[in-house]
Design an enzyme around this catalytic site. Structure first.
Site, PDB file in Angstrom:
ATOM      1  N   ASP A 120     -16.963  26.466  -0.867  1.00 43.02           N
ATOM      2  CA  ASP A 120     -18.055  25.624  -1.249  1.00 43.02           C
ATOM      3  C   ASP A 120     -19.496  25.284  -1.350  1.00 43.02           C
ATOM      4  O   ASP A 120     -19.303  25.503   0.087  1.00 43.02           O
ATOM      5  CB  ASP A 120     -17.042  24.469  -0.923  1.00 43.02           C
ATOM      6  CG  ASP A 120     -16.905  23.213  -1.814  1.00 43.02           C
ATOM      7  OD1 ASP A 120     -17.661  23.091  -2.726  1.00 43.02           O
ATOM      8  OD2 ASP A 120     -15.655  21.932  -1.644  1.00 43.02           O
TER       9      ASP A 120
ATOM     10  N   HIS B 173     -21.165  22.634  -2.455  1.00 40.47           N
ATOM     11  CA  HIS B 173     -21.176  20.872  -2.822  1.00 40.47           C
ATOM     12  C   HIS B 173     -22.276  20.425  -1.148  1.00 40.47           C
ATOM     13  O   HIS B 173     -20.873  20.281  -0.673  1.00 40.47           O
ATOM     14  CB  HIS B 173     -20.623  20.057  -3.264  1.00 40.47           C
ATOM     15  CG  HIS B 173     -20.631  20.793  -4.699  1.00 40.47           C
ATOM     16  ND1 HIS B 173     -19.081  22.017  -4.796  1.00 40.47           N
ATOM     17  CD2 HIS B 173     -20.422  20.700  -5.847  1.00 40.47           C
ATOM     18  CE1 HIS B 173     -18.896  22.321  -5.879  1.00 40.47           C
ATOM     19  NE2 HIS B 173     -19.884  21.736  -6.595  1.00 40.47           N
TER      20      HIS B 173
ATOM     21  N   SER C 218     -11.348  23.255  -1.273  1.00 41.35           N
ATOM     22  CA  SER C 218     -11.641  23.053   0.212  1.00 41.35           C
ATOM     23  C   SER C 218     -10.514  22.306   1.678  1.00 41.35           C
ATOM     24  O   SER C 218     -10.356  22.296   1.601  1.00 41.35           O
ATOM     25  CB  SER C 218     -12.947  22.148  -0.179  1.00 41.35           C
ATOM     26  OG  SER C 218     -13.804  23.248  -1.307  1.00 41.35           O
TER      27      SER C 218
END
Length: 902
Positions: free
Chosen positions: A436, A438, A489
């Protein structure tokens, strides 16, 4: 403090043996102790909105739906629908409006309150509403038998209920009558009807004060007292009320009314009111009410003096229409240096920070004292104000910038003197999990925790569990915090919890991010870390109190509360799962979304194939930005542009927007937000739930494997799949599908890092947030070009606001989102478009896109195509999908685990 002598402070929920009330539209709304207060939007009420009444009377239901949308966008958590008007067919209007609402996912995501004084209208609404709504209202005014009959029907329909403090002898107008009626109503519903106690909401009647009539002087106090009595004595029950009623005597004087609403709400929530109808535009911030006005308002509300009403009436004449005064910027520089430093921290002003810090340094024995004294005191004030909801996230991030610059100035002096180490409340390791990329939310939480004197060790993005464990041990941290935005995630977080347990890392684990939830944390993650604790943190504002409890004296009590709460969530989750009905995948296909293919004409695209766009105008694309999600990134909730005038957050939102415009203009000039795109349009047809995609030579390029809803539907609803919007092969129709990838983020990490090196978290977060908005704007811009030119199936003329509301024909669903949660479909899109080579966007091992500010998805042109949520699916569909995709079942199960009803 409570206004009642027998209670020391704010009401604390104590009915731990009961599950929480849970309402829902397309999304759940859980009334947990942390929820604080649920606001009900009332503008879809014909008795309370002249505009809404006019639209319904004129049968402009499509426009009336926009009123509902505005309320949801404005922050309403439940939407109240009322059709009680003499010239209306209330039943027909209620049915029509609720059915239209159900087709709007952005509105129907929140629960509905069916509001009527006529039972036939209520029942008509109950037959239409999806999810779990609320009936407003029933009471004992028509006798016990009628009350029981209505209660049983509401229970049968699966709704919660608001009960008015009203019986055969009339409306309750005293404390004693309120508790008498509420006690009787509760006992009947729970003991004779079998109603769930947590689904009962009492409205103990908010009546006006300051009317000049002596019998009205105790109206507010009686409401407060009754509220506390209900919450303390009727297990699980909730309290609601219409706040604006209290200020009825001061119509026309908004200054006084806003102050009265804010003070009333402050005391009502303190006593246990957790739901109500409040107009946010008619609220003042409690701490910003002028002290002289607040005293007179509270004298009336709390009936503190015999002449309270006369005193407020006299005072009201002087404050009518008065403007709020602000301290002039220049004046604060005349204060003592310690006060100036605190002011600069609160206001986020860096202009004079080195000058003021140096002045204090000259006054103290050691430079470290500047940090441990005035700077820490100032940041304590910032932390307190943020925790109390009196400062907002953008302000806190600006405060952090001031603090970092002050510490950076002092560091050489401290190192020269070797004057000890800075104080810390504890060490927290933070990471975005493997796969991930972000990190905006994680970075914001890190800034907020740093402002509150915690040492934050940020490992960045795509961090594997092994490294998280190693670094946690190396730095001897007190807490690990995990973040993630995409659904894969969630599995990575489970893996980290397992590794912590395996490696004897017995410290609390915090879970946060857009896809996470309290339920998932309680059901899937907590069990993997039995030797410690796992806690879901909703947003940055919750992180400080959670960490404070985990590292403070109340840790044991807090963890016991969390374990008890999560046990109830698990029980409720598994009980609810058993109540749901599902179809087999074969049965679901027989209830697919119906399209009249015999009368369907597809539009042949003006262009077919794959096209790379690399000379796009960033300035033109910026005009397509939807600013509402930008404010949400900063935890300022409300619809742009109305948020700029919001009574509570408007001032800070306006400052943030001004900063964003300046940064955007600078970024466009410097070409920081360069946009690239690749799109394709191909011929396609379906066989069952698969979309077969062909090139111009009719050679098969790829197959998109779609998922289908499996929950059992009502007779008028369908089990939808994206494949329903492409013509089946059996029709012989030539149909088409498109796909795209856009990015605006290639330079952003490098630029953000420079801001961070300059101790400027505010602008680091700002440029990332703007890049995200630019990528979404590019997707909107490109979709319009596809609809009007490249494919050319429409000649629309929409404003940007209409584009944001998706008024146009066709959809662009993205893999990983509700209609197609299977992230592996991104691989199909990237293969078709050769996206990595053409625009430089890569997929991580968890199928997140990098650069982060990128968007991908499909194009469907069918006029009947619409967005929907897949919901939970059964194992038979996953097994079949693994065969269709030629992927091992365990792999497919892992990707779809968030949607699997297991």
């Amino acid at each position: 403090m409570s206004i009642l002598k027998e209670f020391k402070g704010k009401y604390k929920y104590k009915w731990d043996e009961l599950p929480f009330m849970k309402l829902s539209g397309l999304e759940p709304l859980v009334f947990s102790p942390e929820t604080n207060f649920i606001n009900v939007g009332e503008r879809t009420n014909v008795t309370g909105s002249k505009k809404f009444l006019r639209l319904i009377k004129e049968e402009k239901f499509e426009e009336a739906i926009d009123v509902a949308r505005e309320q949801v966008e404005g922050g309403a958590q439940i939407i109240d629908v009322n059709m009680d008007e003499g010239m209306l067919d209330g039943e027909a209007s209620m049915k029509r409006f609720l059915n239209l609402m159900a087709a709007e996912p952005d509105i129907s995501r929140i629960p509905v309150m069916i509001d009527s004084s006529k039972w036939t209208i209520i029942e008509a609404g109950l037959k239409c509403v999806q999810g779990k709504g609320v009936v407003n209202s029933i009471s004992l005014k028509e006798g016990k038998n009628q009350f029981i009959t209505q209660g049983k029907l509401i229970k049968q329909y699966g709704a919660a209920v608001i009960v008015m403090a009203f019986d055969e002898n009339g409306q309750a107008d005293s404390y004693e009558r309120r508790i008498e009626i509420c006690r009787r109503s509760y006992n009947i519903l729970v003991n004779e009807v079998g109603f769930l106690p947590q689904d009962i909401i009492f409205d103990p009647n908010v009546f006006p004060v300051a009317t000049g009539m002596k019998e009205h002087e105790n109206n507010a106090v009686d409401f407060f007292k009754a509220t506390r009595w209900i919450r303390e004595n009727l297990p699980g029950a909730h309290v609601s009320g219409g706040v604006s009623n209290v200020s009825f005597s001061f119509r026309g004087n908004n200054t006084v009314r806003e102050a009265m609403h804010s003070a009333f709400l402050y005391h009502a929530i303190n006593e246990g009111m957790d739901m109500g109808i409040v107009n946010p535009s008619m609220l003042e911030v409690y701490d910003e009410i002028p002290k002289d006005l607040l005293k007179k308002v509270e004298d009336v509300l709390l009936n503190r003096s015999a002449n309270a009403t006369e005193s407020l009436l006299d005072f009201a004449q002087n404050v009518k229409g008065s403007a709020k005064q602000e301290q002039k910027t220049a004046e604060w520089r005349l204060n003592e240096v310690e006060e100036r430093l605190e002011y600069a921290l609160i206001k986020g002003i860096t202009e004079y920070i080195e000058l003021d810090v140096e002045e204090i340094r000259q006054k103290v024995a050691k430079p470290l004292e500047v940090i441990e004294g005035p700077l820490m005191n100032g940041m304590n004030t910032v932390g307190d104000l943020f925790g109390e909801g009196k400062m907002f996230l953008p302000q806190v991030v600006k405060s952090a910038r001031v603090m970092k610059k002050a510490v950076a100035y002092l560091t050489p002096y401290i190192e020269k003197e070797k004057g000890g180490e800075k104080t810390s409340k504890g060490k927290i390791l933070m990471a975005t999990v493997k796969g991930d990329v972000h990190d905006i939310g994680k970075n914001i939480v890190g800034v907020v925790l740093g402002c509150n004197h915690y040492d934050v060790i940020d490992l960045g993005v795509m961090v594997p569990s092994k490294k998280i464990i190693e670094e946690a041990k190396k730095h001897n941290v007190d807490i690990i915090g995990l973040s993630g935005l995409i659904t894969p995630s969630l599995d990575e977080m489970i893996d980290v919890a397992r590794e912590m347990e395996k490696n004897n890392v017995h410290i609390p684990l915090l879970i946060g991010g857009a896809t996470t939830s309290r339920v998932h944390t309680a059901v899937k993650i907590e069990k993997e870390l039995p030797s410690s604790s796992t806690i879901h943190v909703l947003d940055a504002s919750r992180s400080v109190p959670v960490v404070g409890k985990l590292l403070g004296n109340t840790k044991v009590d807090y963890l016991n509360e969390i374990r008890s709460e999560y046990e109830k969530l698990r029980t409720y989750h598994f009980n609810k799962k058993d109540q749901k009905s599902y179809l087999t995948i074969k049965e679901a296909r027989t209830n697919k979304f119906p399209i009249d293919w015999k009368n369907f004409n597809s539009t042949k695209p003006n262009q077919r194939g794959v096209f790379h766009l690399h000379d796009l105008s960033s300035k033109e694309i910026a005009s397509f930005i939807d600013w509402t999600p930008f404010f949400q990134t900063w935890e300022l909730h409300g619809r742009y542009p109305r948020i700029l005038k919001d009574e509570i957050v408007g001032e800070e939102a306006s400052k943030l927007f001004k900063d964003a415009q300046e940064m955007l203009n600078h970024a466009l000039e410097k070409n920081w937000l360069e946009v690239e795109a690749v799109y394709g349009i191909w011929e396609a047809h379906t066989i069952e739930d698969d979309i077969f995609i062909f090139d111009e030579k009719d050679e098969l390029l790829a197959v998109s494997h779609c998922l289908r809803q499996q929950t059992k539907k009502s007779s008028k609803a369908f089990n939808m799949s994206l494949s329903d919007f492409i013509a089946p092969k059996s029709t012989g129709i030539k149909d088409y599908i498109g796909a795209f990838v856009v990015t605006a983020g290639k330079k952003i990490d490098q630029i953000a890092k420079k801001f961070e090196e300059d101790l400027d978290d505010y602008n680091s977060i700002m440029i990332k947030a703007l890049a995200d908005r630019m990528a979404e704007a590019a997707a909107e811009y490109l979709h319009q070009k596809v609809r009007k030119e490249y494919w050319g199936y429409t000649e629309e003329q929409f404003s940007n606001e209409e584009l944001i509301k998706e008024k146009y024909q066709g959809i662009r669903p993205a893999p990983g989102y509700p209609a197609c949660p299977d992230h592996t479909e991104k691989e199909t899109i990237f293969h078709l478009l050769d996206a990595t080579n053409k625009v430089g966007v890569e997929l991580t091992e968890s199928l997140a896109m990098y650069p982060v500010s990128s968007v991908s998805g499909w194009y469907f042109s069918n006029p009947e195509s619409k967005y929907f949520g897949l919901g939970k699916i059964k194992m038979d569909q996953v097994e079949e999908l693994s065969t269709r995709k030629k992927v091992d079942l365990s792999v497919m199960k892992k990707w779809l685990s968030p949607n699997l009803d297991d």
